[in-house]
Design an enzyme around this catalytic site. Structure first.
Site, PDB file in Angstrom:
ATOM      1  N   CYS A  45       4.231  12.327  -1.589  1.00 28.46           N
ATOM      2  CA  CYS A  45       4.251  13.738  -1.215  1.00 28.46           C
ATOM      3  C   CYS A  45       3.193  13.892  -0.135  1.00 28.46           C
ATOM      4  O   CYS A  45       2.080  13.424  -0.306  1.00 28.46           O
ATOM      5  CB  CYS A  45       3.813  14.624  -2.365  1.00 28.46           C
ATOM      6  N   THR A  68      -4.697   2.275   5.973  1.00 33.51           N
ATOM      7  CA  THR A  68      -4.072   2.831   7.169  1.00 33.51           C
ATOM      8  C   THR A  68      -4.829   2.400   8.419  1.00 33.51           C
ATOM      9  O   THR A  68      -4.225   1.982   9.422  1.00 33.51           O
ATOM     10  CB  THR A  68      -4.028   4.372   7.071  1.00 33.51           C
ATOM     11  N   GLN A  97      -0.961  -2.578  -2.441  1.00 33.15           N
ATOM     12  CA  GLN A  97      -0.588  -2.313  -3.842  1.00 33.15           C
ATOM     13  C   GLN A  97      -0.696  -3.551  -4.715  1.00 33.15           C
ATOM     14  O   GLN A  97      -0.756  -3.445  -5.939  1.00 33.15           O
ATOM     15  CB  GLN A  97       0.847  -1.758  -3.920  1.00 33.15           C
ATOM     16  N   SER A 127      -6.795  -2.046   0.484  1.00 35.00           N
ATOM     17  CA  SER A 127      -7.373  -0.716   0.294  1.00 35.00           C
ATOM     18  C   SER A 127      -8.110  -0.700  -1.034  1.00 35.00           C
ATOM     19  O   SER A 127      -7.571  -1.178  -2.040  1.00 35.00           O
ATOM     20  CB  SER A 127      -6.256   0.328   0.298  1.00 35.00           C
ATOM     21  N   ASN A 171       4.988   0.101  -2.732  1.00 36.83           N
ATOM     22  CA  ASN A 171       4.277   1.174  -3.427  1.00 36.83           C
ATOM     23  C   ASN A 171       5.187   2.041  -4.286  1.00 36.83           C
ATOM     24  O   ASN A 171       4.747   2.622  -5.271  1.00 36.83           O
ATOM     25  CB  ASN A 171       3.516   2.047  -2.426  1.00 36.83           C
ATOM     26  N   HIS A 186      -9.126   1.910  -2.947  1.00 35.65           N
ATOM     27  CA  HIS A 186      -8.916   2.936  -3.990  1.00 35.65           C
ATOM     28  C   HIS A 186      -7.726   2.665  -4.896  1.00 35.65           C
ATOM     29  O   HIS A 186      -7.550   3.342  -5.907  1.00 35.65           O
ATOM     30  CB  HIS A 186      -8.851   4.343  -3.373  1.00 35.65           C
TER      31      HIS A 186
HETATM   32  N1  PLP Z   1       0.019   0.497   2.282  1.00 38.95           N
HETATM   33  C1  PLP Z   1       0.521   0.801   1.080  1.00 38.95           C
HETATM   34  C2  PLP Z   1       1.585  -0.055   0.485  1.00 38.95           C
HETATM   35  C3  PLP Z   1       0.049   1.915   0.385  1.00 38.95           C
HETATM   36  O1  PLP Z   1       0.562   2.229  -0.806  1.00 38.95           O
HETATM   37  C4  PLP Z   1      -0.970   2.707   0.977  1.00 38.95           C
HETATM   38  C5  PLP Z   1      -1.476   3.929   0.286  1.00 38.95           C
HETATM   39  O2  PLP Z   1      -0.741   4.609  -0.393  1.00 38.95           O
HETATM   40  C6  PLP Z   1      -1.470   2.332   2.233  1.00 38.95           C
HETATM   41  C7  PLP Z   1      -0.956   1.232   2.851  1.00 38.95           C
HETATM   42  C8  PLP Z   1      -2.547   3.139   2.908  1.00 38.95           C
HETATM   43  O3  PLP Z   1      -3.798   2.870   2.341  1.00 38.95           O
HETATM   44  P1  PLP Z   1      -4.996   3.943   2.491  1.00 38.95           P
HETATM   45  O4  PLP Z   1      -4.683   5.051   1.551  1.00 38.95           O
HETATM   46  O5  PLP Z   1      -6.205   3.165   2.069  1.00 38.95           O
HETATM   47  O6  PLP Z   1      -5.063   4.336   3.914  1.00 38.95           O
END
Ligand code: PLP
Length: 402
Positions: free
Chosen positions: A323, A73, A178, A198, A150, A200
């Site tokens: 959610c 994000t 993703q 990202s 996602n 995690h």
């Molecule tokens: N972009 C996609 C496609 C995601 O699935 C997510 C998280 O769910 C994000 C961006 C955001 O990443 P972060 O959780 O590291 O802020």
């Protein structure tokens, strides 16, 4: 009786890999600010730079193109800020299935926003992109197209879109959050100018990510201060998180072949869903998809009810849409694919990982099919105001053998 848990929500967050746990623990036992010149500081600096090399290698970028952030994000917000202020971008054309990290950042970026539609399989309409790029007088454009969605796992034609953008003098942003670790990602071959990552989703701790920014392009930071991260993102680095991200990136590169087995599990899941409930609809089924993701529904279901039943049965899965604050919001992705709200409302996403087994898939399908019968009965009771009938209760308990 304790219920065995099966975690099948890797697109929300993946378990931290043992290599990342070890790397974080090692760093927590050390002291040192990467900006300090003494030996402790230099050791911390080396940890950060080693991780930068590992993350860059995973996506075939140069280490100097990686800026560590707090996650996908922040990387999205930073990318749009720098695009506007350093590259003179005035307009963003984004696909209708982008994650909120990009959609909402774009809405607040001060850029003119135009939406690129997708077809019923969730794939961006490149003919529509050509039309949107052929827009004299609109100013410099940034195209935002995610690499893999996602919710559905659908893989987008990013390289084609990037070539079109470049030919039209526009720039290309791809959200690879993703995709990374789940399919090969090559920043150069994609032809993107910027990419979001990202940690995690691939087994690092949460709260760490990166922006990949093509090295010839000018840049402008969003967070200013001490000039860390090559002056692109100030603030003392999250050294444990960065070390965990680096270790997870190395492990993900090593385990890339595991996705062949995960694709077999996903295919087995979908075959079993169809056998149990013939009218099940699998979204994006006819498009290229991530090996680990399946989003499906059937008429008359409510995902909130299903999630509760499945959770009680030991399954961690998601509703079709993220959610937030525990509420299931309507999926803009399914809406963009033209899925009727009646069907979208019951969508469940299963996203698999390295530890899932065939036995878990079999148990899950039995549980979902039973839950579907119960959820349908609950929905029709809510509509008619009738109490759950004895025949529906009987069907719910006998629909699929436990
Ligand atoms: N972009 C996609 C496609 C995601 O699935 C997510 C998280 O769910 C994000 C961006 C955001 O990443 P972060 O959780 O590291 O802020």
């Amino acid at each position: 009786m304790t219920i065995e848990r099966a975690y099948m929500d890797h697109n929300a967050t993946a378990p931290v890999r043992p290599e990342a746990v070890e790397a974080v623990a090692r760093v927590l036992a050390l002291t040192g600010n990467p900006s300090s010149v003494h030996a402790e500081g230099r050791a911390a600096h080396k940890i950060v730079e080693d991780a930068r090399v590992a993350v860059a290698a995973l996506v075939k970028a140069k280490p100097a193109e990686i800026t560590f952030t707090s996650g996908g994000t922040e990387a999205a917000n930073l990318a749009l800020h720098a695009a506007r202020n350093a590259l003179g971008i005035r307009r963003i054309v984004l696909s209708s299935v982008e994650h909120d990290a990009v959609r909402v950042a774009a809405a607040h970026s001060g850029l003119e926003v135009e939406v690129l539609p997708v077809n019923e399989n969730g794939i961006a309409d490149l003919a529509a992109l050509a039309g949107l790029l052929d827009a004299p007088g609109k100013g410099r454009t940034l195209v935002a197209l995610m690499l893999a969605n996602n919710e559905t796992g659908v893989i987008q034609p990013v390289a084609e879109a990037a070539a079109m953008a470049r030919a039209a003098g526009a720039f290309m942003l791809t959200d690879a959050v993703q995709a990374v670790g789940r399919m090969p990602v090559d920043f150069v071959a994609l032809g993107a100018d910027m990419m979001l990552l990202s940690g995690h989703k691939l087994g690092s701790p949460q709260g760490i990510g990166a922006l990949v920014w093509r090295d010839e392009l000018a840049f402008e930071p969003l967070i200013r201060g001490g000039g860390q991260e090559l002056r692109r993102r100030s603030g003392t680095e999250n050294v444990p998180g960065i070390a965990g991200f680096g270790a997870a990136a190395r492990a993900a590169a090593r385990d890339a072949d595991a996705y062949t087995r995960i694709a077999e599990l996903r295919d087995a899941l979908e075959a079993a869903l169809k056998a149990a409930v013939p009218d099940v609809r699998i979204f994006g089924e006819n498009a290229p998809r991530l090996a680990n993701t399946s989003l499906f529904s059937s008429a008359g279901l409510n995902a909130e009810t299903l999630l509760m039943i499945l959770d009680l049965d030991g399954f961690a899965v998601s509703a079709g849409s993220a959610c937030s604050s525990g509420k299931v919001a309507r999926s803009h992705v399914l809406e963009a694919m033209g899925v009727p709200p009646e069907l979208a409302k019951g969508a469940i996403r299963v996203s698999l990982g390295l530890a899932n087994t065939r036995a878990e898939i079999e148990r899950f399908v039995q549980s979902w099919a039973r839950a579907a019968v119960k959820a349908r009965a609950h929905e029709s009771d809510v509509k008619t105001g009738a109490p759950e009938s004895a025949s529906v209760r009987a069907a719910a308990s006998s629909a699929v053998p436990a």
